[in-house]
Every structure is written in structure tokens, then in C-alpha cells.
Scaffold this active site. Structure first.
Site, PDB file in Angstrom:
ATOM      1  N   ARG A 127       0.838  -1.195   0.000  1.00 20.58           N
ATOM      2  CA  ARG A 127       0.000   0.000   0.000  1.00 20.58           C
ATOM      3  C   ARG A 127       0.881   1.256   0.000  1.00 20.58           C
ATOM      4  O   ARG A 127       1.961   1.242   0.587  1.00 20.58           O
ATOM      5  CB  ARG A 127      -0.868  -0.044   1.259  1.00 20.58           C
ATOM      6  CG  ARG A 127      -1.907   1.052   1.365  1.00 20.58           C
ATOM      7  CD  ARG A 127      -2.949   0.950   0.307  1.00 20.58           C
ATOM      8  NE  ARG A 127      -4.145   1.727   0.599  1.00 20.58           N
ATOM      9  CZ  ARG A 127      -4.955   2.203  -0.351  1.00 20.58           C
ATOM     10  NH1 ARG A 127      -4.720   1.963  -1.621  1.00 20.58           N
ATOM     11  NH2 ARG A 127      -6.042   2.874  -0.014  1.00 20.58           N
ATOM     12  N   THR A 184      -7.998   0.742 -10.382  1.00 16.50           N
ATOM     13  CA  THR A 184      -7.699  -0.574  -9.808  1.00 16.50           C
ATOM     14  C   THR A 184      -7.929  -1.717 -10.802  1.00 16.50           C
ATOM     15  O   THR A 184      -8.769  -1.610 -11.679  1.00 16.50           O
ATOM     16  CB  THR A 184      -8.640  -0.788  -8.600  1.00 16.50           C
ATOM     17  OG1 THR A 184      -8.579   0.361  -7.821  1.00 16.50           O
ATOM     18  CG2 THR A 184      -8.298  -2.023  -7.819  1.00 16.50           C
ATOM     19  N   THR A 230      -3.683  -0.878  -7.773  1.00 19.11           N
ATOM     20  CA  THR A 230      -4.469   0.295  -8.147  1.00 19.11           C
ATOM     21  C   THR A 230      -3.643   1.546  -8.354  1.00 19.11           C
ATOM     22  O   THR A 230      -2.572   1.696  -7.763  1.00 19.11           O
ATOM     23  CB  THR A 230      -5.503   0.576  -7.020  1.00 19.11           C
ATOM     24  OG1 THR A 230      -6.407   1.584  -7.441  1.00 19.11           O
ATOM     25  CG2 THR A 230      -4.847   1.040  -5.734  1.00 19.11           C
ATOM     26  N   SER A 248      -8.001   0.890   2.598  1.00 22.52           N
ATOM     27  CA  SER A 248      -8.329   0.474   1.237  1.00 22.52           C
ATOM     28  C   SER A 248      -9.512  -0.483   1.265  1.00 22.52           C
ATOM     29  O   SER A 248      -9.764  -1.153   2.267  1.00 22.52           O
ATOM     30  CB  SER A 248      -7.112  -0.246   0.648  1.00 22.52           C
ATOM     31  OG  SER A 248      -7.455  -0.862  -0.574  1.00 22.52           O
TER      32      SER A 248
HETATM   33  O1  DON Z   1      -7.712   1.048  -2.319  1.00 26.09           O
HETATM   34  C1  DON Z   1      -8.845   1.376  -2.637  1.00 26.09           C
HETATM   35  O2  DON Z   1      -9.829   1.093  -1.981  1.00 26.09           O
HETATM   36  C2  DON Z   1      -9.031   2.198  -3.904  1.00 26.09           C
HETATM   37  N1  DON Z   1      -7.779   2.808  -4.264  1.00 26.09           N
HETATM   38  C3  DON Z   1      -9.531   1.316  -5.004  1.00 26.09           C
HETATM   39  C4  DON Z   1      -9.820   2.110  -6.251  1.00 26.09           C
HETATM   40  C5  DON Z   1     -10.569   1.352  -7.275  1.00 26.09           C
HETATM   41  O3  DON Z   1     -10.959   0.237  -7.105  1.00 26.09           O
HETATM   42  C6  DON Z   1     -10.866   2.080  -8.511  1.00 26.09           C
HETATM   43  N2  DON Z   1     -11.247   1.115  -9.516  1.00 26.09           N
HETATM   44  N3  DON Z   1     -11.974   0.897 -10.219  1.00 26.09           N
END
Ligand code: DON
Length: 583
Positions: free
Chosen positions: A118, A392, A410, A463
Site C-alpha cells: 500500500r 484498480t 491500483t 483500502s
Molecule cells: O484502495 C482502494 O480502496 C481504492 N484505491 C480502489 C480504487 C478502485 O478500485 C478504482 N477502480 N476501479
């Protein structure tokens, strides 16, 4: 069981970022029962069966890279690393080396592992950095400026996974990605559709436009996209390893760009960066073991929800029946209230994981659900009282040796902050938006979060990424996960429930319409076809508000067929650029 024929739909106006639920969340006032303008596509995708190994990713060339690695004798971790680097080239909206992610691993010897790579907030970050002097959150600061960029973790994450559990050299694992970047790849219509979501942003930055526009014009299907700057960056990493990124020319280029754009990143932020290895979160559901991401992921919200609903006869009530929807949504409402109130980076806050996942806690929350009515979110609070704390992509891989890997990683938004540092050739994340910019103020996913997830120097944001592996008696049942911001938790959980509770095969489980509830907004997000007109009426009478959304997530799942023991997978038709393949 059979799933009713379904038309998956895409909100025409949401092409900005097709997999995001938040597009719908920003669509404006609720229109009960109005199905948005749609563009339909085919749900007759092919079910793929394999004996030796299977790879499911969001881009067909990356899937081929993974299958080739497995065929050459590499294990699932080798393939996961090769695919991770390949997606950074061929799925540039989401695959990345400028972002972060989580890897959940089930090893052939029975061990379950979890790696967090992360992002970290810069050391100069502060809790109020996304606010103006009057304390108001500045729109766009966390998503479109260098304040949105956290220290990326992907390169160290992939390289450490390979060193610890892979069998190939870094050069071998990175070679296919380097080739795709240097020689280019032919764009298919679905690749172009993803690029088209961000054309107007590419034009703003000359170093981005030089790559992602073709002499100022959008790339067209059939043309070959070469990324020579990215090829050079990847070659440097292949040659010099992780330090090229964190203590070498790549870090220096990012810091230089950050300085020029009033960002906070320093070389020390990069030198201090580490990934974390630990235990995944595990919970039981009707004899199945759900193995998923640990904090700073909030995938445990899936476990919490499943523990609340476990005693209900969901399969008997039926998939998307009034009762199943009611108890599922009420359980999610309560679990998300806890998520948004208590969870954060374990290095900074004490996450009450054991309490949240205890059977007593599940029983208490279950008892607060009323049989015939929705509980307004305003009546639901973080259920432990005051608790003082001292775009993501997902891919799934199974090899023939008994190893399984689930990776969700992501850039946060599509193409992250949509900016690159100098001639590094890769997009930087805007994952700083996953922090609480201000308690009580929704982020881009509409999540209303608290102090546990406030910005602090060197902290990692909470996240929703939930790479998940399901086992039964230690044997592999399923590998799954999805993008989709806060909706990842629901999408991933529903893919699991569809298989282990409702008895669907992988194709039915993926095609089935999805629903989501995250405490606030106090609405059920529902894909087209999720509710019949009658069911919708019943739910509205019970006090629910329903928000029709284009689509939720993009599941990349592999399921072991319980009868044949064969691996089965299918591409999620919501994201046609993807591919499942095995051998
Ligand atoms: O870590 C997270 O929860 C976000 N950065 C996820 C972002 C995401 O899934 C965007 N995608 N479609």
C-alpha cells in the site's frame, strides 16, 4: 442454479471510468426505478476449463503472459509478478508501477500469506492538507494534484514476492512487460475505449500526450501503442532491482516532478518505504474458509458481513429474493459503519479486528436488524462505541502445483492522478484520496470516514481492495477479487456467496447482477436487472432507497469445479478487454 438471462448494462454517461460505482454516485439526484440509458453487451462469454493452471486478468495480453510463465514451469507467484508488470503496460488505466496493492497467497504447502504494498503518505503530509484555510475540503486536491500522490508500493511489492516465493529471476519475470512496452501492442476496440475515457486529460500534460495521444489525436483500434519511456524504466528496474525505484533515478524523477507541482514527496519518503508481510484475515462461512486482505485493507468488512448473514437460509430464500436482499444489505450497512468508523493503518490505529469478527459482535448486530423494515443509516453508528486507538485491477492465478495468488492493485482513479514524472513513462497514483480528507465529508467513492483514517505522515490509507481466496478443508475452492473502490467489498463477497451459498458456477456467479450498500449514502446501489419491478416496490415499501448504477466491478475469478476438480473461469463481460485462459 440457473441465473435469469441478464443484460449487463453500462451507463452511457459513465464512460469516464466505466468500472466505477462513483460515477453513478455523482450522477445527481436519485431516480427510483429509472434504469439509466444503457449500452448492452454479450453475456454469452466462453467458460474456460483447465487442468494445469489458469490466469484471469483485465487484459488479454497480460493473461497470455501469465499462461506462458506457467507453461514454462513458473509457479503462480512468478506468473503474478510477470502479469503485474505486464498489466502496467497493457492496462495503463489500472495496472501500474506508480500505485499500490495487496497480494493474498495460498501456497501448495498449505500456508496462507498476505503482502501489503500500500502507498504511504509523505512525511510532510498533515491531517488537514486537503482542506483550505476555512477548513473546507478543496475539490480535486486529493484526486488531480500532486497532493493526491502517495509513495508507490507496487515495484517493491512485486519484487519481494518474486524473491521470497517465486522461482524466476527478476529479468525473466519482467521480460514480457519490457517487450510489450518497447515493441508496442496492437490496440483492440476495448483497449481504446479505456484510453478514450481520459483523452482530454492526456492532452493537458505534454509528457503524457507524447505517449497516450498519437500526434495529438486519440489512438485508434488496430494501431500499435509503443511506450519506450516505460520500457527504459522497466529495464532499469530489471537491471538494478528495487533500489532503482526507491533510491535511484526513478525516485529522483518523481520528487523533481512533485517539487515542480507543489507536491510533498521527498527522497526520504522513498528511502523509508517498506512493504509488509503478514497473516491474511481468515473467517469461516458454512465450512468454507475465506482468506482475504488484512488492514490497511478493509476486506474484513466482507468477513463481518458474512458472519452476520451466516445463519439465514439465503439459498432457500433464493438469490436476490426480498429477504436475501434485506438481510444482506442490513448486514453490509452495519459492517460498513464499523469499517468507516474504526479501521485504518495498523501502524497508526489499533484495528479492533477480533472484536469486529467475533460471533458475539455478529449476534449483536444481527439482533438489531428488523424483519420488515430498513434501518435508516442515521440510526446506525460504529457499534463499538468510542474506541480509542493508542482506477484498480484484480487478477487471479492458479498453477498446477497447488499455489494460488490473488492480486488487486491500483492507481486509485483511472490513470491515477493522470500525470507522470518527466520521462519515466508511468502514471502516478491518487490514492491519498482514500484517506479521510475531513471527518464526515465523503471521498470520491462517497465513503464517509472518520479519524482512524485521517492523514498522518508516513501512514497508509484504508483500502477496500480485497484479493480473496476461498478454501474448504484446506483445499482450493476459489480465487477472486475486483476493482471498484468501496464497492469492491460487495462485488468480491457476492462472487463468493454466489458460488458457496447459491451454488452457481463461475459464469453464473460473475454474470449475476450485483448490489451494494456502504452505510452512507443510505441507498442500495443496484445494477440493471438486479430487482424485478415487484421486488423494487417491496424494498421501497420497507424503507429502502434504490440507486440504479451502470455496473459494479470487474470480477477476475477462478473456481475449482466441485464435481470435476477442474479449474473454471470466465471473463467478466462488464470489462470486455479482459481474458481468462488456462491449459
Ligand atoms: O484502495 C482502494 O480502496 C481504492 N484505491 C480502489 C480504487 C478502485 O478500485 C478504482 N477502480 N476501479
Amino acid at each position: 442454479m440457473a441465473v435469469p438471462a441478464l443484460t449487463i448494462a453500462l451507463v452511457a454517461g459513465s464512460l469516464q471510468s466505466p468500472v466505477y460505482a462513483q460515477d453513478a454516485a455523482q450522477d445527481g439526484p436519485l431516480q427510483h426505478g429509472v434504469v439509466p440509458r444503457v449500452q448492452t453487451y454479450d453475456t454469452n462469454q466462453q467458460l474456460v476449463t483447465a487442468t494445469h493452471g489458469m490466469v484471469a486478468t483485465a487484459q488479454h495480453l497480460a493473461t497470455q503472459v501469465g499462461v506462458n510463465v506457467l507453461k514454462q514451469g513458473g509457479n503462480a507467484i512468478d506468473a503474478a509478478v510477470a502479469v503485474g508488470y505486464a498489466l502496467a503496460v497493457v492496462d495503463p488505466c489500472c495496472g501500474n508501477i506508480g500505485g499500490d496493492g495487496f497480494m493474498t497467497i495460498h501456497l501448495a504447502d498449505g500456508r496462507n500469506l498476505f503482502e501489503s504494498f500500500r502507498i504511504k503518505a509523505p512525511l510532510k503530509a498533515t491531517p488537514t492538507m486537503m482542506q483550505d484555510s476555512a477548513g473546507e475540503v478543496v475539490k480535486g486536491r486529493s484526486t488531480t494534484t500532486f497532493y493526491g500522490v502517495g509513495v508507490p508500493g507496487t515495484v517493491m511489492g512485486l519484487n519481494e514476492a518474486l524473491e521470497k516465493y517465486g522461482t524466476m529471476t527478476r529479468q525473466q519475470a519482467m521480460a514480457p512487460a519490457i517487450k510489450l512496452a518497447r515493441d508496442g501492442y496492437k490496440l483492440l476496440p476495448d483497449d481504446v475505449r479505456l484510453l478514450d475515457t481520459s483523452t482530454k486529460y492526456f492532452a493537458e500534460f505534454p509528457n503524457v500526450a507524447a505517449i497516450f495521444l498519437n500526434h495529438g489525436q486519440p489512438w485508434k483500434a488496430g494501431e500499435v501503442l509503443k511506450q519506450t519511456a516505460l520500457a527504459r524504466t522497466l529495464e532499469l528496474i530489471a537491471k538494478d532491482g528495487t533500489s532503482a525505484f526507491y533510491d535511484g533515478p526513478i525516485a529522483a524523477a518523481i520528487v523533481k516532478e512533485s517539487d515542480a507541482n507543489h507536491g510533498l514527496l521527498t527522497l526520504k519518503d522513498f528511502q523509508d518505504y517498506t512493504v509488509q508481510w503478514g497473516e491474511p484475515v481468515e473467517c469461516e462461512y458454512h465450512g468454507y474458509t475465506i482468506v482475504t486482505a488484512a488492514p490497511p485493507s478493509s476486506a474484513l468488512t466482507m468477513c463481518q458481513t458474512m458472519q452476520i448473514i451466516e445463519p439465514y437460509p439465503l439459498a432457500k430464500w433464493g438469490y436476490l429474493s426480498a429477504q436475501s436482499v434485506h438481510y444482506f444489505i442490513e448486514a453490509e450497512r452495519r459492517a460498513f459503519a464499523d469499517r468507516n468508523t474504526y479501521l485504518g493503518d495498523p501502524a497508526f490505529v489499533r484495528n479492533p479486528v477480533d472484536k469486529l469478527l467475533s460471533s458475539e459482535h455478529a449476534a449483536k448486530l444481527r439482533a438489531s436488524i428488523q424483519a420488515d423494515r430498513a434501518t435508516p443509516s442515521s440510526e446506525v453508528k460504529g457499534s463499538l462505541g468510542e474506541f480509542e486507538s493508542t482506477n484498480t485491477t484484480h487478477y487471479s492465478i492458479v498453477d498446477g502445483k497447488g499455489n494460488a495468488v490473488a492480486v488487486t492493485y491500483t492507481l486509485d482513479g483511472f490513470f491515477g492522478v493522470k500525470q507522470m514524472a518527466g520521462d519515466t513513462g508511468f502514471f502516478l497514483n491518487n490514492d491519498m484520496d482514500n484517506f479521510t480528507s475531513k471527518p464526515g465529508v465523503p471521498n470520491q467513492f462517497g465513503l464517509v470516514q472518520g479519524k482512524a483514517n485521517q492523514i498522518e505522515p508516513g501512514k497508509r490509507p484504508l483500502s477496500s481492495m480485497s484479493p480473496t481466496i476461498v478454501l474448504k478443508d484446506g483445499k482450493l475452492v476459489m480465487v477472486t477479487g475486483s476493482p471498484g473502490g468501496s464497492t469492491i467489498i460487495s462485488t468480491t463477497m457476492e462472487s463468493v456467496l454466489n458460488v458457496i451459498e447459491y451454488g452457481m458456477n463461475v459464469k453464473e456467479a460473475i454474470n449475476a447482477p450485483r448490489i451494494h450498500m456502504q452505510w452512507y449514502p443510505d441507498e442500495i446501489f443496484a445494477e440493471p436487472g438486479a430487482f424485478t419491478a415487484d421486488l423494487e416496490k417491496t424494498l421501497i415499501t420497507m424503507g429502502y432507497k434504490i440507486r440504479p448504477v451502470g455496473h459494479l466491478g470487474d470480477v477476475a475469478a477462478i473456481v475449482v469445479n466441485p464435481k470435476t476438480g477442474k479449474l473454471e473461469s470466465v471473463n467478466d463481460p462488464r470489462y470486455p478487454a479482459g481474458l481468462s485462459a488456462g491449459y
